[in-house]
Design an enzyme around this catalytic site. Structure first.
Site, PDB file in Angstrom:
ATOM      1  N   SER A  31       0.811  -1.209   0.000  1.00 22.01           N
ATOM      2  CA  SER A  31       0.000   0.000   0.000  1.00 22.01           C
ATOM      3  C   SER A  31       0.849   1.267   0.000  1.00 22.01           C
ATOM      4  O   SER A  31       2.038   1.251   0.341  1.00 22.01           O
ATOM      5  CB  SER A  31      -0.926   0.005   1.218  1.00 22.01           C
ATOM      6  OG  SER A  31      -0.156  -0.013   2.409  1.00 22.01           O
ATOM      7  N   ASP A 132       4.591 -10.729   3.794  1.00 18.50           N
ATOM      8  CA  ASP A 132       3.913 -10.301   5.015  1.00 18.50           C
ATOM      9  C   ASP A 132       2.420 -10.512   4.771  1.00 18.50           C
ATOM     10  O   ASP A 132       1.792  -9.744   4.047  1.00 18.50           O
ATOM     11  CB  ASP A 132       4.210  -8.827   5.289  1.00 18.50           C
ATOM     12  CG  ASP A 132       3.545  -8.334   6.577  1.00 18.50           C
ATOM     13  OD1 ASP A 132       2.952  -9.161   7.307  1.00 18.50           O
ATOM     14  OD2 ASP A 132       3.619  -7.124   6.850  1.00 18.50           O
ATOM     15  N   ASP A 137      -5.274  -8.290  12.867  1.00 19.68           N
ATOM     16  CA  ASP A 137      -4.545  -8.212  14.126  1.00 19.68           C
ATOM     17  C   ASP A 137      -5.551  -8.182  15.273  1.00 19.68           C
ATOM     18  O   ASP A 137      -6.715  -7.781  15.088  1.00 19.68           O
ATOM     19  CB  ASP A 137      -3.678  -6.949  14.161  1.00 19.68           C
ATOM     20  CG  ASP A 137      -2.579  -7.013  15.215  1.00 19.68           C
ATOM     21  OD1 ASP A 137      -2.441  -8.064  15.866  1.00 19.68           O
ATOM     22  OD2 ASP A 137      -1.866  -6.014  15.377  1.00 19.68           O
ATOM     23  N   ILE A 252       5.491  -0.801  24.091  1.00 22.79           N
ATOM     24  CA  ILE A 252       5.429   0.648  24.256  1.00 22.79           C
ATOM     25  C   ILE A 252       3.972   1.087  24.102  1.00 22.79           C
ATOM     26  O   ILE A 252       3.381   0.888  23.035  1.00 22.79           O
ATOM     27  CB  ILE A 252       6.302   1.364  23.209  1.00 22.79           C
ATOM     28  CG1 ILE A 252       7.754   0.885  23.321  1.00 22.79           C
ATOM     29  CG2 ILE A 252       6.219   2.874  23.379  1.00 22.79           C
ATOM     30  CD1 ILE A 252       8.653   1.443  22.233  1.00 22.79           C
ATOM     31  N   PRO A 253       3.358   1.656  25.130  1.00 26.96           N
ATOM     32  CA  PRO A 253       1.968   2.102  25.017  1.00 26.96           C
ATOM     33  C   PRO A 253       1.847   3.183  23.947  1.00 26.96           C
ATOM     34  O   PRO A 253       2.688   4.078  23.857  1.00 26.96           O
ATOM     35  CB  PRO A 253       1.654   2.663  26.414  1.00 26.96           C
ATOM     36  CG  PRO A 253       2.691   2.077  27.314  1.00 26.96           C
ATOM     37  CD  PRO A 253       3.918   1.917  26.468  1.00 26.96           C
ATOM     38  N   ASP A 261       5.238  -3.221   8.560  1.00 27.52           N
ATOM     39  CA  ASP A 261       5.813  -2.932   7.243  1.00 27.52           C
ATOM     40  C   ASP A 261       7.308  -2.629   7.368  1.00 27.52           C
ATOM     41  O   ASP A 261       8.125  -3.100   6.569  1.00 27.52           O
ATOM     42  CB  ASP A 261       5.087  -1.742   6.609  1.00 27.52           C
ATOM     43  CG  ASP A 261       3.581  -1.946   6.554  1.00 27.52           C
ATOM     44  OD1 ASP A 261       3.154  -3.030   6.139  1.00 27.52           O
ATOM     45  OD2 ASP A 261       2.846  -1.019   6.938  1.00 27.52           O
TER      46      ASP A 261
END
Length: 329
Positions: A31, A132, A137, A252-253, A261
């Site tokens: 993309s 990929d 997710d 990591i928040p 990617d």
């Protein structure tokens, strides 16, 4: 299945820290956005920085990542992609040594990419294809169900795949709830592809307890759910077992797009055509070469970039809008 710890520093004598070979071209199919850094915008520049020439084919052309709530643009049709590949081939411009594919908008377009991967692999025995499989997710699909069987067919043409934990579950039909389930899922994938890199999997208690002591999170960590595990599994065919390496990274928040990617691009950029065993060394083990950033493992590079990005972030995750199409572009 034993998960091995990879040392932070080893002496590497197999290769100097040189730029990529002038003839080692990469074809990137994924993309594109005008604003932001996801898809090709997150992958191409890092590859160019380490010396690769990258030919770019956009599967979508959007104004911005769809997580902003409002976006516009177009998706490439199967006919348009086929026309681009045919024209490049006719002009003698379709001879990459490496192929990187990310988000593909629909099943018809994915079929065209599958045919291309098969053609390129048949032309070059040393061809490296990193797929990929952008499916979704956190338990949610980004794509329609009809692309899943096509991705399963493409596995046999890939050298490396970089699914997240949900994509592993989707491709294998096995929920990753135990070590035996993880072992079974990897076995299924290795029937088709040599190298499997699970880009992220939450560090659940069942997974934490099988890690070597040197890989355990700090004793002061209050919640092991705040860590992710990146797993590399390589199967050479000489043994019924795969070699598994892993790295634990702090979660990591925040709201980060394009991480997968970037990670996939770094994995492909470090992959070696010289030795199959070099794959896990180059991608998961820190090489002892001062100032040689190309030799740092992909998980380390990706996490460092996220830490730097997080330090500059002024917009909290709550200020962003989540849509039904929040992820691949």
């Amino acid at each position: 299945m034993a998960i091995q710890s990879t040392p932070e520093i080893i002496q590497a004598n197999d290769r100097t820290c040189e730029p990529a070979d002038d003839n080692d071209r990469i074809l990137s199919i994924q993309s594109h956005v005008a604003y932001g850094y996801v898809g090709g915008k997150a992958a191409v520049f890092p590859l160019q920085c380490i010396g690769y020439d990258v030919d770019v084919v956009n599967t979508v052309n959007f104004s911005n990542h769809t997580g902003y709530g409002l976006f516009g643009g177009t998706r490439a049709s199967a006919e348009e992609l086929a026309s681009i590949f045919k024209t490049m081939d006719g002009a003698g411009l379709l001879s990459p040594h490496r192929l990187l594919t990310g988000y593909i908008p629909n099943a018809a377009a994915l079929e065209v990419v599958k045919e291309l991967a098969q053609k390129l692999k048949s032309r070059n025995p040393h061809f490296i294809y990193l797929m990929d499989p952008v499916l979704g997710d956190s338990g949610k699909l980004y794509v329609s169900q009809d692309v899943i069987p096509i991705y399963k067919e493409i596995l046999s043409f890939a050298t490396i795949i970089t699914p997240n934990w949900f994509e592993v579950e989707t491709l294998t039909g096995i929920p990753l709830l135990s070590l035996s389930a993880l072992r079974d899922a990897l076995s299924i994938l290795h029937k088709h592809v040599q190298h499997v890199v699970i880009s992220s999997i939450p560090l659940r208690p069942w997974l934490s307890k099988v890690l070597p002591e040197t890989m355990q999170p700090p004793a002061s960590a209050d919640n092991q759910q705040a860590f992710l595990l990146c797993i590399s599994s390589s199967h050479t065919g000489a043994s019924s077992h795969s070699t598994v390496h892993a790295r634990v990274v702090p979660l990591i928040p925040g709201y980060f797009s394009g991480v997968g990617d970037l990670f996939s691009a770094l994995i492909l950029g470090a992959a070696s055509t010289r030795s199959p065993s070099a794959f896990r060394r180059q991608n998961f083990i820190q090489q002892h070469r001062p100032h040689c950033h190309r030799r740092r493992p992909a998980p380390h590079k990706t996490h460092s970039i996220l830490e730097f990005t997080n330090s500059l972030q002024h917009t909290s995750p709550e200020d962003r809008t989540t849509t039904d199409y929040d992820g691949p572009a």
